[in-house]
Every structure is written in structure tokens, then in C-alpha cells.
Design an enzyme around this catalytic site. Structure first.
Site, short mmCIF file in Angstrom:
data_model
loop_
_atom_site.label_atom_id
_atom_site.label_comp_id
_atom_site.label_asym_id
_atom_site.label_seq_id
_atom_site.Cartn_x
_atom_site.Cartn_y
_atom_site.Cartn_z
N GLY A 1 3.64 3.15 5.99
CA GLY A 1 2.35 3.06 5.30
C GLY A 1 1.21 3.10 6.28
N ASN A 2 0.02 2.73 5.84
CA ASN A 2 -1.12 2.66 6.76
C ASN A 2 -2.06 1.55 6.31
OD1 ASN A 2 -3.23 3.82 4.96
ND2 ASN A 2 -1.87 5.60 5.01
N HIS A 3 -3.12 1.32 7.09
CA HIS A 3 -3.99 0.16 6.86
C HIS A 3 -5.09 0.40 5.83
CE1 HIS A 3 -2.21 -2.37 9.81
NE2 HIS A 3 -2.39 -1.50 10.79
N SER A 4 -5.08 1.53 5.13
CA SER A 4 -6.16 1.76 4.16
C SER A 4 -6.15 0.65 3.10
CB SER A 4 -5.96 3.11 3.48
OG SER A 4 -6.80 3.20 2.36
N ALA B 1 -5.84 7.65 1.87
CA ALA B 1 -5.26 7.91 3.19
C ALA B 1 -3.78 8.23 2.94
CB ALA B 1 -5.40 6.68 4.07
#
Ligand code: CTP
Length: 404
Positions: free
Chosen positions: A212-215, A280
């Protein structure tokens, strides 16, 4: 949420028996989330007290150009009051006040403020049935409509004179309903459908792990919220986030992976006027998703990744009249990379975030963006809250529709 929520409303009360109903009107404005200030004509104070309206509006009530009771007379600035307001409503509007509004006879604070107001003005007449039909009154109505003021027609029923007919001020509930309907019909994105993507996507590795990512999703939710406030119907396709939609005009479609987001976007895209890709999206996902939790064994472990579909580019490839906005998050060669994305993804506008700008990016309350349109016109913006960036983006949408 009422369209009156957060609106600054200036209520002008003139001297008719219907003035007593303004107590309920102020209460309903406050209940709808509006901020209210009241100006009374001297005559209206015989029908309802300033203290009542001051208590209900939680603000001082003004009725003269200066406070006579004060030792050091304080001037009540009608220009400030008028400029403060998002909308002004004169209710009840007596035949006398209506006539003064048409001629600019500003012998009281209410008329002086009316003449200073640049905001939309509404008036709710209240008088006896014969006065209501008199040519003089009818010509006041016509003149005020000509000025761009909006009339909230009187209702029929029993009048203070004992007669029955047209002339009763509209009931407070009906005034609220009238204002809400009128304001909603004039919202700049009324009738427009907007598809927005938000948040991260999670690409499964096995049943318990993902890439995943930090969005946080904040930027997309702020755009959705603002678009709904401007009257648009919004479909918000969001990856995992803790944000919730605050407006009933926003339909949230929850998704997890890039493929889910792709499928959801293609379900709605044909039907929308605008699409804004603020998500994102993961660019890669595990080629194979393990059916069972992967056990730790070897010292080294690698996952083979494959490209996800580029949702924005796929929308650009099939777009007809949709106004298509993408984001670009860049760390170097920002403008050139963003221009390439405009071409590659067939965009009308790109919102460029540079991670070199302090205050911009993931998990921040603020953002610093540069707009680049399909003609490569570049417009750098100040560092702002994400809510303000959302407003700027939607102003671009409004501008687009004002030209087309
Ligand atoms: N985007 C998308 N689908 C993807 C990847 C990106 O819809 N699979 C959208 C994003 O929502 C954003 C825009 O494309 O509006 C640009 O994303 P960005 O990550 O900056 O660029 P990429 O096209 O992914 O290219 P790169 O990572 O190489 O810069």
C-alpha cells in the site's frame, strides 16, 4: 446538510404584524447552520423585541445608525453589515419598506444596508390583501425584481385585518424551503456529475498482507465535499481510508485494489461530466496472490510484481466530453514530467504536486500545487490547506463549463 449551513444571513425586519414570525425564522436559520445578524426598522420593534431576535440569533440586533444608549455613541456601519452577508432577506417586507427599497429612500439602517448590499437579496412581502394587489405595490415588486432581488410570494389565509386572502408573509418553514431551493438551483455545478478517485489502493500479497502507500484520501474527500457544496452529484471511488463523506450528494464506492478502482471508475465514467483522479493508485501488484498466509522460511524472499492498469490513462483513452483532471506527484523534472502525463493520459488539466515543496504531499493538511492545462499554460499556486486547493480545482471546472 442544508445549503444554508455556514451561510451568513442578514435579516431585515420591517414593521408589520408578521414580524413576530421572525423569531421562528431566525431559529430555523440557526438550526440550518447559518450565522444570522438582524436589522430592525424602528416600527418593527412594536411587534417583536430586539432582545428576542438577539437571543435567538446570538448576535446584537441593529436598528439605528448609532447606539443612542451608549455614552460614546458607536456608529453601526451599514456597509460592514452588508458586506458581511452572503445573502440578505427582508422579512416581513411591508409596502412602505418595499417602496423605499425601490426609490432608495434610506431614512433607516435597514434601507441603507440594503443599498450597500452586493449579495443576493430576497424579500418576503406581508400586508393586507388589497395593499398586496395595489398597482403601487405591484410596481414595487416589479422594480425590485428588475434590480435582481428575489420575491418570496406571500401566502393566502386569514389576515390581521380579519379579512382573508393573499398577503400573509410566507410561513418561516416555507421561507427556508424557498431559499434552499433557490440557492441550490443556482449552484455553479448543479446538474453536473463528477467522478473522483481518492486514497491509496491495497494490493494483496496473501490473505493478511498487502502493498500500500501513505495516501490518507484527504485530498479526494475534500474535492468531493466541495463539489457537492457547489451542487454536483459526486461518485467518490475510494481506497481504504478513515474519511467519511459529509454530504448526501456524495456517493462513496469503497474499493481496495487498483483493479477494483479501475472497474468502479469504468462503471460510472460514461455517465459523468468530470473525472478527477486524486487517488494514489499502486503502480505494481504481486503477480500471484498466495491463497494462504505465507510462512517465513528462507532468509531472502522476493515477490514478483506486475503493472496495474493505469486508470486515468484508460479514462483518457475513452473520454468523450468529460473534463479530465489528473494529479502528478513528482520529485524531479516536475513540469516536463507533468506535461508528458497530460499527453500520455489525454488530460485537460493536471494538478502537479512537487515533493520538493515543503507542506505538500501525503498525510499533510496542506498542499502546494501547480496547475498545467492541455495547452501547457502553467499556473503555480500558493501553499494552502487541502480544502482551499479543492476549491481552486473546482474553480477550474466551473471556468471550463462557463466557456463551453
Ligand atoms: N493513476 C491512475 N492509475 C494508476 C496510476 C496512476 O489512475 N495505475 C493516476 C493518479 O490518480 C494520478 C495520476 O495517475 O491522477 C498520476 O499518478 P502518478 O503516480 O504521479 O504517475 P504515474 O502515471 O503512476 O507515473 P510515475 O509513477 O511513473 O510518475
Amino acid at each position: 446538510m442544508s445549503v444554508l449551513n455556514g451561510k451568513k444571513i442578514l435579516l431585515g425586519v420591517s414593521g408589520g404584524i408578521a414580524a413576530y414570525k421572525t423569531a421562528s425564522l431566525v431559529r430555523l436559520f440557526i438550526k440550518a447552520g447559518a450565522h444570522v445578524q438582524v436589522i430592525m426598522t424602528p416600527a418593527s420593534k412594536d411587534f417583536v423585541t430586539p432582545l428576542t431576535l438577539s437571543t435567538l440569533s446570538k448576535n446584537p440586533v441593529y436598528s439605528s445608525f448609532f447606539n443612542q444608549d451608549d455614552e460614546d455613541a458607536v456608529w453601526n456601519n451599514h456597509v460592514d453589515l452588508a458586506l458581511w452577508a452572503d445573502l440578505m432577506i427582508i422579512a416581513p417586507a411591508t409596502a412602505n419598506t418595499l417602496s423605499k427599497m425601490t426609490t432608495g429612500n434610506c431614512d433607516n439602517l435597514l434601507i441603507a444596508t440594503y443599498l450597500s448590499a452586493k449579495c443576493p437579496v430576497y424579500f418576503a412581502p406581508a400586508m393586507d390583501l388589497d395593499m398586496y394587489k395595489h398597482p403601487s405595490t405591484l410596481s414595487s415588486f416589479a422594480a425590485l425584481k428588475q434590480f435582481g432581488n428575489v420575491m418570496i410570494p406571500a401566502e393566502s389565509g386569514e389576515l390581521a385585518s380579519g379579512l382573508s386572502g393573499e398577503g400573509r408573509m410566507a410561513e418561516p418553514e416555507n421561507i427556508i424551503a424557498f431559499l434552499e431551493a433557490d440557492l441550490e438551483s443556482k449552484l455553479p455545478l448543479k446538474g453536473k456529475k463528477i467522478l473522483i478517485t481518492a486514497g491509496p489502493t491495497y494490493e494483496a500479497i496473501d490473505p493478511v498482507r498487502f502493498i500500500g502507500n501513505h495516501s490518507s484520501g484527504k485530498m479526494g474527500f475534500d474535492i468531493a465535499h466541495e463539489a457537492a457544496n457547489l451542487g454536483a452529484e459526486v461518485i467518490l471511488v475510494s481506497g481504504p481510508t478513515h474519511y467519511k463523506a459529509k454530504n448526501s450528494l456524495v456517493k462513496v464506492v469503497d474499493v481496495i485494489s487498483a483493479q477494483d478502482m479501475y472497474d468502479a471508475c469504468h462503471l460510472y465514467f460514461n455517465d459523468v461530466d468530470v473525472a478527477i483522479a486524486a487517488a494514489a493508485v499502486a503502480d505494481y501488484r504481486p503477480k500471484v496472490v498466495a491463497l494462504q498466509k505465507i510462512k517465513k522460511a528462507a532468509d531472502d524472499f522476493s515477490i514478483e510484481l506486475e503493472k496495474t492498469k493505469d486508470i486515468l490513462a484508460s479514462l483518457g483513452a475513452i473520454k468523450k466530453n468529460q473534463f479530465l483532471i489528473g494529479f502528478a506527484l513528482e520529485t524531479e523534472n516536475e513540469i516536463e514530467n507533468a506535461k508528458l502525463k497530460i499527453q500520455k493520459k489525454n488530460l485537460d488539466l493536471i494538478v502537479l504536486n512537487s515533493l520538493q515543496d515543503e507542506g505538500a504531499g501525503f498525510k499533510k493538511e496542506t498542499n502546494k500545487v501547480t496547475f498545467i492545462d492541455h495547452n501547457f499554460e502553467i499556473e503555480p499556486m500558493e501553499l494552502k490547506s487541502k480544502e482551499s486547493v479543492a476549491v481552486d480545482i473546482l474553480n477550474k471546472v466551473i471556468l471550463h463549463f462557463s466557456k463551453s
